[in-house]
Design a protein around this motif. Sequence first.
Motif, PDB file in Angstrom:
ATOM      1  N   ILE A   1       0.952  -1.195   0.122  1.00 38.28           N
ATOM      2  CA  ILE A   1      -0.091  -0.445   0.016  1.00 38.28           C
ATOM      3  C   ILE A   1       1.136   1.319   0.053  1.00 38.28           C
ATOM      4  O   ILE A   1       1.803   1.040   0.931  1.00 38.28           O
ATOM      5  N   GLY A   2       0.311   2.037  -1.096  1.00 37.89           N
ATOM      6  CA  GLY A   2       1.478   3.439  -0.629  1.00 37.89           C
ATOM      7  C   GLY A   2       1.375   4.012   0.614  1.00 37.89           C
ATOM      8  O   GLY A   2       0.564   4.045   1.303  1.00 37.89           O
ATOM      9  N   GLU A   3       2.297   5.223   0.029  1.00 36.82           N
ATOM     10  CA  GLU A   3       2.475   6.152   1.378  1.00 36.82           C
ATOM     11  C   GLU A   3       0.496   6.494   2.442  1.00 36.82           C
ATOM     12  O   GLU A   3       0.125   7.067   1.860  1.00 36.82           O
TER      13      GLU A   3
ATOM     14  N   VAL B   1       4.741   1.179  14.087  1.00 35.04           N
ATOM     15  CA  VAL B   1       3.194   1.155  13.669  1.00 35.04           C
ATOM     16  C   VAL B   1       3.739   0.905  11.739  1.00 35.04           C
ATOM     17  O   VAL B   1       5.157   1.480  11.267  1.00 35.04           O
ATOM     18  N   ALA B   2       3.181   0.057  10.852  1.00 35.79           N
ATOM     19  CA  ALA B   2       3.664  -0.565   9.982  1.00 35.79           C
ATOM     20  C   ALA B   2       2.276  -1.110   8.697  1.00 35.79           C
ATOM     21  O   ALA B   2       1.391  -0.939   9.559  1.00 35.79           O
ATOM     22  N   ASP B   3       2.568  -0.721   7.778  1.00 34.19           N
ATOM     23  CA  ASP B   3       1.805  -1.385   6.610  1.00 34.19           C
ATOM     24  C   ASP B   3       1.725  -2.932   6.940  1.00 34.19           C
ATOM     25  O   ASP B   3       2.210  -3.657   6.606  1.00 34.19           O
ATOM     26  N   ILE B   4       0.474  -3.286   7.846  1.00 34.01           N
ATOM     27  CA  ILE B   4       0.251  -4.570   8.047  1.00 34.01           C
ATOM     28  C   ILE B   4      -0.854  -5.928   7.613  1.00 34.01           C
ATOM     29  O   ILE B   4      -1.134  -6.352   7.767  1.00 34.01           O
ATOM     30  N   ARG B   5      -1.980  -4.704   6.781  1.00 27.83           N
ATOM     31  CA  ARG B   5      -3.167  -5.194   6.530  1.00 27.83           C
ATOM     32  C   ARG B   5      -3.121  -5.574   4.692  1.00 27.83           C
ATOM     33  O   ARG B   5      -2.000  -5.461   4.634  1.00 27.83           O
ATOM     34  N   ASN B   6      -4.001  -6.416   4.362  1.00 28.82           N
ATOM     35  CA  ASN B   6      -4.445  -6.400   2.910  1.00 28.82           C
ATOM     36  C   ASN B   6      -5.096  -5.522   2.577  1.00 28.82           C
ATOM     37  O   ASN B   6      -5.644  -4.364   2.884  1.00 28.82           O
ATOM     38  N   ALA B   7      -4.077  -5.022   1.026  1.00 29.91           N
ATOM     39  CA  ALA B   7      -3.990  -4.184   0.721  1.00 29.91           C
ATOM     40  C   ALA B   7      -5.517  -4.126   0.067  1.00 29.91           C
ATOM     41  O   ALA B   7      -6.833  -5.062  -0.321  1.00 29.91           O
ATOM     42  N   MET B   8      -6.904  -2.592  -0.270  1.00 32.14           N
ATOM     43  CA  MET B   8      -7.939  -3.091  -1.265  1.00 32.14           C
ATOM     44  C   MET B   8      -7.711  -1.593  -2.154  1.00 32.14           C
ATOM     45  O   MET B   8      -7.253  -1.242  -1.987  1.00 32.14           O
ATOM     46  N   ALA B   9      -9.114  -2.162  -3.242  1.00 31.53           N
ATOM     47  CA  ALA B   9      -9.152  -1.021  -3.743  1.00 31.53           C
ATOM     48  C   ALA B   9      -9.766  -0.062  -4.002  1.00 31.53           C
ATOM     49  O   ALA B   9     -10.527   0.332  -2.139  1.00 31.53           O
ATOM     50  N   GLY B  10      -9.164   1.221  -4.055  1.00 35.51           N
ATOM     51  CA  GLY B  10      -9.106   2.498  -3.198  1.00 35.51           C
ATOM     52  C   GLY B  10      -7.154   2.602  -2.542  1.00 35.51           C
ATOM     53  O   GLY B  10      -7.618   4.105  -2.172  1.00 35.51           O
TER      54      GLY B  10
ATOM     55  N   GLY C   1     -11.277  -2.474  11.924  1.00 38.97           N
ATOM     56  CA  GLY C   1     -12.574  -3.729  11.888  1.00 38.97           C
ATOM     57  C   GLY C   1     -12.713  -3.580  10.525  1.00 38.97           C
ATOM     58  O   GLY C   1     -13.349  -5.425  10.278  1.00 38.97           O
ATOM     59  N   ASP C   2     -12.698  -3.129   9.516  1.00 40.48           N
ATOM     60  CA  ASP C   2     -13.066  -3.232   8.466  1.00 40.48           C
ATOM     61  C   ASP C   2     -11.976  -4.048   7.366  1.00 40.48           C
ATOM     62  O   ASP C   2     -12.203  -3.941   5.939  1.00 40.48           O
ATOM     63  N   HIS C   3     -10.518  -4.068   8.388  1.00 41.99           N
ATOM     64  CA  HIS C   3      -9.647  -4.274   7.333  1.00 41.99           C
ATOM     65  C   HIS C   3      -9.232  -6.049   7.997  1.00 41.99           C
ATOM     66  O   HIS C   3      -9.797  -6.454   8.755  1.00 41.99           O
TER      67      HIS C   3
END
Length: 619
Positions: free
Chosen positions: A262-264, A429-438, A337-339
């Motif tokens: 995921i981008g910045e 703190v880091a990118d640790i979730r699944n990416a999503m459209a948008g 919660g929605d990720h």
Amino acid sequence: MSSSDGSKLSVGARNDGRGVTHRWAETLIPTAREAPADAETPSHIWLVRGGYIRKVAAGVYDYLPLAWRVLQKISAIVREEMDGAGSRELFMPVFVPMEFYNETKRHEAYGDLLFTVKDRKGNVAALGPTHEETITEMVRGSITSYKQLPLGLYQIQTKFRDEARPRAGLLRCREFIMKDAYSFHLEVEGVGGLNEAYDAMYKAYSNTFRRCGLDYSAVEAESGPIGGSASHEFMVNCESGEDTILKCPASGYAANVEKCEIGERAKGTFQEPATGELTEVHTPNLPGIEEVGKFMKVKPDRMLKTIVFQVIGAAPGTTQMMVGGKQPAWIIACVKGDHDVNEGKVKHTSGWQVALADEKAAKAAGFAIGYVSPRTVNTVPGTLLLVDNDASMGGFWATGADKPDHHVKHFNWRRDVGGKLDDPSYVKVADIRNAMAGDPSPRAAGATLVAARGIEVGHIFKLGTKYSDAMGLGVLDDKQQKRSVIMGCYGIGVSRTMAACVEMSHDANGIIWPAAIAPYHVLITLMRPEDAKQQEVARDLSKQLNEAGVDVLIDDRDERPGVKFKDADIVGIPVRLTIGDKALEQGGVEFKMRKDTQGKGEVVAMGDAVGRCIAALNG
């Protein structure tokens, strides 16, 4: 339809480059008017209705003559590209002695997917789902020196995985045909290294799926144990695909959900004020975020989801985070919660191999599984807290209360977690979730990711020394030092590719095959097969087409024209020539492309028919 060097039609069924002619009445093509009751996906429906496959047992199918011709054509393309990439074909037994799995412990990971059998002497073996152990044992017993490397070997063979709920025909079955290739190296970099072979395989796979006529994407996938950009999946693009692909329209970047970056994004400061006093809410018998949110009148995007992982070892190629100078025992990953938490990103961020926590062990350590909050970084020793960028922001939050059947409202990072937020050995703190459209693109500023669907048909990745270390595969280098052999693995689902092609290319009437892998290229339909003139024209046209490398099926059945045309659409042969009295009176035959759904076709002069077919097939 053309070969990888751009030459004209060359996919004949025989080694001399000529095509073949078969007659419908002399083969087995049991078309059906209705799909089986359990068929839901287009490929399952049309492959059964077109007389390509027939169910033997759950997840196990006969490949009838039409299907076998398609599979042989896919396999021929695969063989050409594998040979061109420097890999040599062999054949290994489907029977894998359990002793091989005892060395790698992979039978534990497979669990019930591994179909085991016992012989009359009580020896246990498995039907191979893949053949890493068998190929490693073979090479272990065959080479001793670095001078015998690099080495590439492949096979096209039947595999078996005992799927609990096989479905979707050939897309999720138990018995299937797969090409699996393996490469062996002394080094990762340089001439003869793993990276060189990987790049050659990437090119070979791209050629293979292009030559098969597939609309495909090569996407970044979760890395193998060597780390880095070490894995790619090849996906057939289609709306019915079971996998989600995320793409950047601006840069061309594409990755599956498990790998996509995921981008910045903005991060919270953990200094935001509380929105109210921490309030405990009794939430019994509510199994998920959605249900809890409705009960508490909180939307999922304002709840925190905290997942507990156990640390099971260091992740090769990464820098390990320490908790108080020691290896963490637990990692808790917090997202909105929605990720969804991405396990691969947790591994790469922390530097540790992880697995979802065993519930019994986690509860014994002090985690209230299902009701965990970020506060447990303070209460359970040896815990590392990873927070996704979005979840680190301020504002109202609800989360678990760290005791069964309870949640809290007005969670605040600074007030409720405290000083460990400032200690990078405990909180990151880091990118640790699944990416999503948008989500912002990781490759082009200002661009956002878009979602597409696909079906995985190929996967290439770097195994490193996982199997060679486990099974003792080593060679002496130029200094007479024994070193572990570095491996790569490269798979193509051959039967899955056939099904994925149908998912990609069909309409309301049946299959539309790309010419390169169609069972036959041209279908000659006789309106009156008993008529000597029509038979003569069919023989002459098929002979000319065969000489040009075109495979022909003559529909010489004693059936009504409507039945023949309906069957022609279902089986999906690219070109249909219809020989009837009206066209013959005009000195021609009726020409129609399967993909052209409008109209009956057009009459072309007899002398132009063969050229018209070849031009259409090469178009």
